[in-house]
Design a protein around this motif. Structure first.
Motif, PDB file in Angstrom:
ATOM      1  N   PRO A 158      41.213  27.995  51.591  1.00  0.00           N
ATOM      2  CA  PRO A 158      42.408  28.681  52.127  1.00  0.00           C
ATOM      3  C   PRO A 158      42.882  29.863  51.294  1.00  0.00           C
ATOM      4  O   PRO A 158      43.545  30.762  51.818  1.00  0.00           O
ATOM      5  N   GLN A 159      42.566  29.870  49.984  1.00  0.00           N
ATOM      6  CA  GLN A 159      43.028  30.976  49.132  1.00  0.00           C
ATOM      7  C   GLN A 159      42.294  32.275  49.420  1.00  0.00           C
ATOM      8  O   GLN A 159      42.758  33.356  49.036  1.00  0.00           O
ATOM      9  N   TRP A 160      41.148  32.199  50.092  1.00  0.00           N
ATOM     10  CA  TRP A 160      40.372  33.401  50.407  1.00  0.00           C
ATOM     11  C   TRP A 160      40.483  33.679  51.904  1.00  0.00           C
ATOM     12  O   TRP A 160      39.646  33.261  52.704  1.00  0.00           O
ATOM     13  N   TYR A 161      41.547  34.383  52.289  1.00  0.00           N
ATOM     14  CA  TYR A 161      41.737  34.732  53.689  1.00  0.00           C
ATOM     15  C   TYR A 161      40.708  35.794  54.088  1.00  0.00           C
ATOM     16  O   TYR A 161      40.115  36.475  53.231  1.00  0.00           O
ATOM     17  N   PRO A 162      40.434  35.950  55.402  1.00  0.00           N
ATOM     18  CA  PRO A 162      39.337  36.824  55.858  1.00  0.00           C
ATOM     19  C   PRO A 162      39.360  38.239  55.287  1.00  0.00           C
ATOM     20  O   PRO A 162      38.310  38.779  54.946  1.00  0.00           O
ATOM     21  N   ALA A 163      40.524  38.866  55.180  1.00  0.00           N
ATOM     22  CA  ALA A 163      40.586  40.241  54.671  1.00  0.00           C
ATOM     23  C   ALA A 163      40.167  40.334  53.213  1.00  0.00           C
ATOM     24  O   ALA A 163      39.793  41.402  52.727  1.00  0.00           O
TER      25      ALA A 163
ATOM     26  N   GLN B  71      37.665  38.593  51.939  1.00  0.00           N
ATOM     27  CA  GLN B  71      36.258  38.211  51.828  1.00  0.00           C
ATOM     28  C   GLN B  71      35.326  39.395  52.070  1.00  0.00           C
ATOM     29  O   GLN B  71      35.555  40.214  52.950  1.00  0.00           O
ATOM     30  N   SER B  72      34.262  39.436  51.278  1.00  0.00           N
ATOM     31  CA  SER B  72      33.152  40.344  51.532  1.00  0.00           C
ATOM     32  C   SER B  72      31.911  39.481  51.728  1.00  0.00           C
ATOM     33  O   SER B  72      31.473  38.784  50.809  1.00  0.00           O
ATOM     34  N   ILE B  73      31.378  39.490  52.941  1.00  0.00           N
ATOM     35  CA  ILE B  73      30.194  38.704  53.274  1.00  0.00           C
ATOM     36  C   ILE B  73      29.000  39.637  53.347  1.00  0.00           C
ATOM     37  O   ILE B  73      29.040  40.659  54.047  1.00  0.00           O
TER      38      ILE B  73
ATOM     39  N   ARG C 184      25.562  45.874  51.057  1.00  0.00           N
ATOM     40  CA  ARG C 184      26.834  46.275  51.662  1.00  0.00           C
ATOM     41  C   ARG C 184      27.513  45.088  52.313  1.00  0.00           C
ATOM     42  O   ARG C 184      26.883  44.066  52.628  1.00  0.00           O
ATOM     43  N   SER C 185      28.809  45.215  52.495  1.00  0.00           N
ATOM     44  CA  SER C 185      29.570  44.182  53.199  1.00  0.00           C
ATOM     45  C   SER C 185      29.280  44.271  54.693  1.00  0.00           C
ATOM     46  O   SER C 185      29.234  45.358  55.267  1.00  0.00           O
TER      47      SER C 185
ATOM     48  N   ASP D  26      34.745  37.938  46.292  1.00  0.00           N
ATOM     49  CA  ASP D  26      36.197  38.016  46.424  1.00  0.00           C
ATOM     50  C   ASP D  26      36.654  39.449  46.172  1.00  0.00           C
ATOM     51  O   ASP D  26      36.413  40.013  45.105  1.00  0.00           O
ATOM     52  N   LEU D  27      37.316  40.046  47.167  1.00  0.00           N
ATOM     53  CA  LEU D  27      37.802  41.421  47.049  1.00  0.00           C
ATOM     54  C   LEU D  27      39.153  41.509  46.359  1.00  0.00           C
ATOM     55  O   LEU D  27      39.665  42.603  46.124  1.00  0.00           O
ATOM     56  N   GLY D  28      39.745  40.362  46.029  1.00  0.00           N
ATOM     57  CA  GLY D  28      41.054  40.362  45.395  1.00  0.00           C
ATOM     58  C   GLY D  28      42.167  40.432  46.425  1.00  0.00           C
ATOM     59  O   GLY D  28      41.922  40.590  47.630  1.00  0.00           O
ATOM     60  N   PRO D  29      43.413  40.312  45.979  1.00  0.00           N
ATOM     61  CA  PRO D  29      44.553  40.374  46.911  1.00  0.00           C
ATOM     62  C   PRO D  29      44.546  41.668  47.705  1.00  0.00           C
ATOM     63  O   PRO D  29      44.270  42.740  47.174  1.00  0.00           O
TER      64      PRO D  29
END
Length: 285
Positions: free
Chosen positions: A58-63, A65-67, A74-75, A97-100
């Motif tokens: 839950p701490q890593w919301y979609p925005a 994330q870099s998949i 590239r993402s 993790d792209l950070g906040p």
């Protein structure tokens, strides 16, 4: 017997017994498995996978994330479909993790509201800028008050455009980036306001002619800048995030597209030059 050759990829998928994918998500740095998703439908998008991953973390919301297909690649875009990616039925993806993150609308509102507030601190001559003797005094020169009106108009216009005009292709930006962005906008406004509102400020050397010409240039460029923003916004009026080439419209202010790729910035340069021209050869006794 019908041959499999030449059949579309989708036909093969529908004809085969394989109806689901298995998705393994690894950490970009450590290569450790973070999540294993089974029974993922082939038509799921990268955004769907991000939502499934979000349920596990839950701490890593979609925005945030870099998949990726490769740790250094590239993402993947949110709209890319799993079955169209160069992966097998057991897909290995990498997470970073792209950070906040912060929404672009909030970014622009913060960047543009700051200069309004900062400028008024100098305009009203707060005591910690020019000393107690000049605190809360006003300039006797009308051009100083005109400059305040122009500066306020420019940033109020930007705030209105942010809320009602701009359409952003990307939903968010890293929170840490807003610090340097605000430092530029707020700092430049403070630098400009300090000299224009200084008690020793004297009007432009060429007087009213220079002020009038600069004011005309300012209004033309502001109108042109707004026209370009409207034209760019209309490219995404259907809500699509796809990139489209801008083009001139019947509005003559958009004809600058015939000569430059980003006329909105050309008009921005004109706005800046008109402001500097209005206050050129600033003299402090």
């Amino acid at each position: 017997m019908a041959s499999w050759r030449g059949l579309p990829h989708r036909a093969i998928m529908s004809s085969s017994r394989i109806s689901f994918f298995e998705v393994e998500i690894l950490d970009c740095k450590t290569k450790q498995q973070l999540c294993f998703l089974d029974k993922v439908e082939p038509n799921h998008t990268v955004n769907d996978i991000k939502l499934m991953f979000h349920k596990c973390y839950p701490q890593w919301y979609p925005a945030r994330q870099s998949i990726r297909l490769d740790p250094k690649g590239r993402s993947l875009k949110d709209e890319e479909v799993l079955r169209e990616l160069p992966v097998g039925t057991t897909a290995t993806l990498y997470f970073r993790d792209l950070g906040p993150q912060i929404g672009w609308t909030m970014v622009f509102l913060t960047e543009y509201a700051g200069p309004l507030f900062v400028y008024f601190l100098f305009y009203f001559r707060m005591p910690f800028f020019y000393g107690l003797a000049k605190a809360f005094t006003s300039s006797p020169h009308s051009v100083v008050h005109l400059a305040c009106c122009c500066h306020s108009f420019h940033y109020i216009k930007r705030l209105i455009e942010t809320i009602f005009v701009h359409r952003f292709s990307h939903g968010t930006m890293p929170l840490k980036s807003i610090v340097k962005n605000c430092f530029y906008y707020w700092g430049f406004a403070a630098w400009l306001a300090y000299y224009i509102n200084h008690p020793l400020y004297t009007p432009p050397s060429y007087g009213k002619k220079q002020i009038s010409l600069s004011m005309i240039m300012f209004l033309i460029c502001e109108t042109g800048n707004f026209s370009i923003h409207i034209a760019l916004s209309n490219l995404k009026i259907d809500g699509s995030r796809s990139r489209r080439y801008p083009f001139p419209t019947r509005n003559p202010f958009t004809w600058l597209f015939f000569f430059v790729s980003c006329p909105n910035y050309t008009y921005e340069v004109g706005i800046g030059n008109s402001s500097l021209s209005e206050h050129v050869l600033i003299r402090l006794h």
